[in-house]
Write an enzyme that holds these catalytic residues in place. Sequence first.
Site, PDB file in Angstrom:
ATOM      1  N   THR A  53     -26.901   1.801  39.874  1.00 41.43           N
ATOM      2  CA  THR A  53     -25.551   2.283  40.127  1.00 41.43           C
ATOM      3  C   THR A  53     -25.190   3.494  38.909  1.00 41.43           C
ATOM      4  O   THR A  53     -24.104   3.826  38.782  1.00 41.43           O
ATOM      5  CB  THR A  53     -24.420   1.373  40.523  1.00 41.43           C
ATOM      6  OG1 THR A  53     -24.673   0.532  38.929  1.00 41.43           O
ATOM      7  CG2 THR A  53     -24.743   0.687  41.601  1.00 41.43           C
ATOM      8  N   GLY A  73     -24.455   6.740  37.169  1.00 39.92           N
ATOM      9  CA  GLY A  73     -24.274   7.715  37.726  1.00 39.92           C
ATOM     10  C   GLY A  73     -23.586   8.135  39.386  1.00 39.92           C
ATOM     11  O   GLY A  73     -23.332   9.291  39.664  1.00 39.92           O
ATOM     12  N   THR A  74     -23.167   6.985  39.674  1.00 35.23           N
ATOM     13  CA  THR A  74     -22.550   7.025  41.107  1.00 35.23           C
ATOM     14  C   THR A  74     -21.251   7.841  41.018  1.00 35.23           C
ATOM     15  O   THR A  74     -20.834   8.638  41.885  1.00 35.23           O
ATOM     16  CB  THR A  74     -22.260   5.563  41.636  1.00 35.23           C
ATOM     17  OG1 THR A  74     -21.521   4.716  40.421  1.00 35.23           O
ATOM     18  CG2 THR A  74     -23.146   4.835  42.180  1.00 35.23           C
ATOM     19  N   GLY A  75     -20.472   7.636  39.963  1.00 34.40           N
ATOM     20  CA  GLY A  75     -19.145   8.311  39.898  1.00 34.40           C
ATOM     21  C   GLY A  75     -19.318   9.960  39.597  1.00 34.40           C
ATOM     22  O   GLY A  75     -18.589  10.545  40.451  1.00 34.40           O
ATOM     23  N   CYS A  76     -20.125  10.257  38.865  1.00 31.53           N
ATOM     24  CA  CYS A  76     -20.536  11.611  38.762  1.00 31.53           C
ATOM     25  C   CYS A  76     -20.962  12.289  40.244  1.00 31.53           C
ATOM     26  O   CYS A  76     -20.587  13.473  40.584  1.00 31.53           O
ATOM     27  CB  CYS A  76     -21.447  12.065  37.569  1.00 31.53           C
ATOM     28  SG  CYS A  76     -21.130  11.315  36.052  1.00 31.53           S
ATOM     29  N   LYS A  92     -11.848   4.712  42.723  1.00 33.83           N
ATOM     30  CA  LYS A  92     -13.292   4.167  43.233  1.00 33.83           C
ATOM     31  C   LYS A  92     -13.336   2.651  42.845  1.00 33.83           C
ATOM     32  O   LYS A  92     -12.879   2.186  41.652  1.00 33.83           O
ATOM     33  CB  LYS A  92     -14.213   4.874  42.424  1.00 33.83           C
ATOM     34  CG  LYS A  92     -14.314   6.476  42.709  1.00 33.83           C
ATOM     35  CD  LYS A  92     -15.077   7.121  41.820  1.00 33.83           C
ATOM     36  CE  LYS A  92     -14.834   7.128  40.294  1.00 33.83           C
ATOM     37  NZ  LYS A  92     -15.696   7.899  39.483  1.00 33.83           N
TER      38      LYS A  92
HETATM   39  N1  ADP Z   1     -23.157  -1.191  44.833  1.00 36.17           N
HETATM   40  C1  ADP Z   1     -22.767  -0.099  45.576  1.00 36.17           C
HETATM   41  N2  ADP Z   1     -22.784  -0.072  46.869  1.00 36.17           N
HETATM   42  C2  ADP Z   1     -22.217   0.976  47.626  1.00 36.17           C
HETATM   43  N3  ADP Z   1     -21.381   1.883  46.836  1.00 36.17           N
HETATM   44  C3  ADP Z   1     -20.985   1.806  45.541  1.00 36.17           C
HETATM   45  C4  ADP Z   1     -21.595   0.653  44.833  1.00 36.17           C
HETATM   46  N4  ADP Z   1     -21.308   0.906  43.565  1.00 36.17           N
HETATM   47  C5  ADP Z   1     -20.389   1.873  43.558  1.00 36.17           C
HETATM   48  N5  ADP Z   1     -20.333   2.484  44.846  1.00 36.17           N
HETATM   49  C6  ADP Z   1     -19.532   3.539  45.166  1.00 36.17           C
HETATM   50  O1  ADP Z   1     -19.984   4.743  44.289  1.00 36.17           O
HETATM   51  C7  ADP Z   1     -18.940   5.468  44.051  1.00 36.17           C
HETATM   52  C8  ADP Z   1     -18.731   5.464  42.644  1.00 36.17           C
HETATM   53  O2  ADP Z   1     -17.804   4.419  42.424  1.00 36.17           O
HETATM   54  P1  ADP Z   1     -17.848   3.724  40.974  1.00 36.17           P
HETATM   55  O3  ADP Z   1     -19.188   3.200  40.452  1.00 36.17           O
HETATM   56  O4  ADP Z   1     -16.621   2.829  40.761  1.00 36.17           O
HETATM   57  O5  ADP Z   1     -17.452   4.939  39.756  1.00 36.17           O
HETATM   58  P2  ADP Z   1     -17.832   5.252  38.535  1.00 36.17           P
HETATM   59  O6  ADP Z   1     -19.521   5.265  38.385  1.00 36.17           O
HETATM   60  O7  ADP Z   1     -17.179   6.377  38.078  1.00 36.17           O
HETATM   61  O8  ADP Z   1     -17.720   3.859  37.925  1.00 36.17           O
HETATM   62  C9  ADP Z   1     -17.534   4.849  44.842  1.00 36.17           C
HETATM   63  O9  ADP Z   1     -17.519   5.326  46.205  1.00 36.17           O
HETATM   64  C10 ADP Z   1     -18.072   3.422  45.143  1.00 36.17           C
HETATM   65  O10 ADP Z   1     -17.260   2.815  46.165  1.00 36.17           O
HETATM   66  C1  MP5 Z   2     -22.691  12.381  30.019  1.00 40.17           C
HETATM   67  C2  MP5 Z   2     -22.239  11.418  31.048  1.00 40.17           C
HETATM   68  N1  MP5 Z   2     -21.114  11.616  31.832  1.00 40.17           N
HETATM   69  C3  MP5 Z   2     -20.644  10.758  32.591  1.00 40.17           C
HETATM   70  C4  MP5 Z   2     -21.224   9.415  32.439  1.00 40.17           C
HETATM   71  C5  MP5 Z   2     -20.565   8.318  33.348  1.00 40.17           C
HETATM   72  O1  MP5 Z   2     -21.445   7.781  34.500  1.00 40.17           O
HETATM   73  P1  MP5 Z   2     -21.644   6.267  34.751  1.00 40.17           P
HETATM   74  O2  MP5 Z   2     -20.218   5.773  34.983  1.00 40.17           O
HETATM   75  O3  MP5 Z   2     -22.218   6.235  35.999  1.00 40.17           O
HETATM   76  O4  MP5 Z   2     -22.050   5.817  33.627  1.00 40.17           O
HETATM   77  C6  MP5 Z   2     -22.126   9.102  31.699  1.00 40.17           C
HETATM   78  N2  MP5 Z   2     -22.744   7.889  31.443  1.00 40.17           N
HETATM   79  N3  MP5 Z   2     -22.747  10.160  30.688  1.00 40.17           N
HETATM   80 MG    MG Z   3     -20.557   3.647  38.414  1.00 39.13          MG
END
Ligand code: ADP
Ligand code: MP5
Ligand code: MG
Length: 576
Positions: free
Chosen positions: A288, A290-293, A255
């Site tokens: 943003t 929680g986007t990954g979860c 990601k």
């Molecule tokens: N500002 C944004 N606009 C559009 N998509 C986003 C944005 N930030 C993250 N994403 C998308 O959200 C998903 C989670 O990515 P990311 O944020 O890198 O993961 P994590 O939350 O685990 O760090 C991916 O598909 C990424 O491309």
């Molecule tokens: C309990 C828990 N699980 C996962 C994430 C990661 O999410 P993020 O990367 O968006 O902070 C988090 N912050 N808290």
């Molecule tokens: Mg993120």
Amino acid sequence: MAYSSCSQIPLTSISFPKNSALSGATQVPSKGFYPYRVLIHPPANSRAPQTPIAAAMQEDKGLIVETSDGKSKLRIPHVLSVAGSDSGAGAGIQADLKACAARGVYCSTVITAVTAQNTVGVQGVNIVPEDFVAEQLKSVLSDMHVDVVKTGMLPSLGIVKVFHHSLKQFPVQVEPLKAALVVDPVMVSTSGDVLAGPSILAGFREDLLPMADIVTPNLKEAAALLGGVQLATVDDMRSAAKAIHDMGPRNVLIKGGDLAASFDAVDIFFDGENFYELRSPRITTRNTHGTGCTLASCIAAELAKGSSMLSAVRVAKRYVETALDYSKDIAIGNGLHGPFDHLLKLKRDVRNSCRPRPFEPDDLFLYAVTDSGMNKKWGRSIRDAVKAAIEGGATIIQLREKDAETRDFLESAKACVEICRFHGIPLLINDRIDIALACNADGVHVGQSDMPPKVARALLGPEKIIGVSCKTPEQAHRAWIDGADYIGCGGVFPTDTKENITVGLGGLKDVCVSSKLPVVAIGGIGASNARSVMEIGVPTLKGVAVVSALFDRESVLGETRKLHALLKETALSVKG
Ligand SMILES: Nc1ncnc2c1ncn2[C@@H]1O[C@H](COP(=O)(O)OP(=O)(O)O)[C@@H](O)[C@H]1O
Ligand SMILES: Cc1ncc(COP(=O)(O)O)c(N)n1
Ligand SMILES: [Mg+2]
């Protein structure tokens, strides 16, 4: 234990008898307790038999039918989320529950850690004891049929081991359907706080990744899995995807939410053969967290419904993008990274939640129904007509614009919603559920051949008003069963705006006597006959709906005032 992605389940098409409840479904052989799993598709043939299964198929509930010994069971696709709790509810278990709910999938939960967390950061982490994580896993896996297991925060090597062991211990619930395993290797929060230290890496490499159908690291997590390499470009992401694929997972999604150099949000998907560069516009927002979860849960949800892996990933990314865009201006908390709205509801509700009270039967007292032809004839806009009717005393408005262009109608409807909200008057749309949703009207009025009230209810939600046109006590009973709020009964008298099948005062009375719902009378009613209508004196009759007598006149304001006064007077004399 062999886990394989849903895309790898051989889809054998077994044809069901033409008229059976299962015709149109796809049957998937499975080895376990239930010999077959059937993924429901909406039937091509709308006259499918009305068994519960056929009804579910008709409504496309995304249910799964399992058959055993000739018996069928309906089941909702099921994701088990094994993750940490986020007290701020933006990420972790809370995000997983919301994402699965938004995608129409059931989500059970095994909590691995409780975090004290908000939009500023992570203030504390309390790891759940390993044997209690094992107990939760046992509770779910020994009882429930799980389609996809999704992991998030696994805060210690011990918990990774417990999880791995539990999946081996309860293969029966998982193996028959070859449940998919989605691993989101959560290590660091968006705020930069550590959620799982480097000690877990060995557990990921040795136990989890080899059995995962997909692993979804962000840039930092991919770097950690690879022993601390730097990932700064899309090419670096491709190399990382390949190197992580060599650790055993069948698919890898790197990601790129945090890829500093990119104007787009770029993710790299690698299925062992092909690379896919998934790009979407980067949404400018602080929300943003929680986007990954959410992305991983949405992938799990789509797999549970039977999607292929690439399609699940694409849908998940589009879902995150839509939710971020929708929520970009929402303010929850004072920290740097806020949560977003998974159900795409908050913004709409916050902006337009000024309807002061729920629907009351007395709202039907003087019900004004617009007509585009009449407005055109008198050279007024819909909004001017609505404004005048409200000022004259109308208690509810219905926009009935049978020949308006959709865009024009939507613009007028939005303006009318504003006017009605300002005056505290409910606004309904005739027939057009899409327009009602788009302008956030208070509800819809549907006829016997329009969208069925049950489907309208499912689309509009529990808080909206639904009215149904009925001519008979049977139709009124059906409307009540289907969850309508009121019925419109008519035509009472002949009229130019509708075909001339009238029920008369006698028919109106029959419907009112039998109806459990409040009734508004409609059809040819005006100042000359409104009194005779209200004088039938049945308590469920709450008012009259009027088209021509208000709108096919020079002064809408004057006519509405007159009719309102007359109805008031009649109500007093009927009561007295
Ligand atoms: N500002 C944004 N606009 C559009 N998509 C986003 C944005 N930030 C993250 N994403 C998308 O959200 C998903 C989670 O990515 P990311 O944020 O890198 O993961 P994590 O939350 O685990 O760090 C991916 O598909 C990424 O491309
Ligand atoms: C309990 C828990 N699980 C996962 C994430 C990661 O999410 P993020 O990367 O968006 O902070 C988090 N912050 N808290
Ligand atoms: Mg993120």
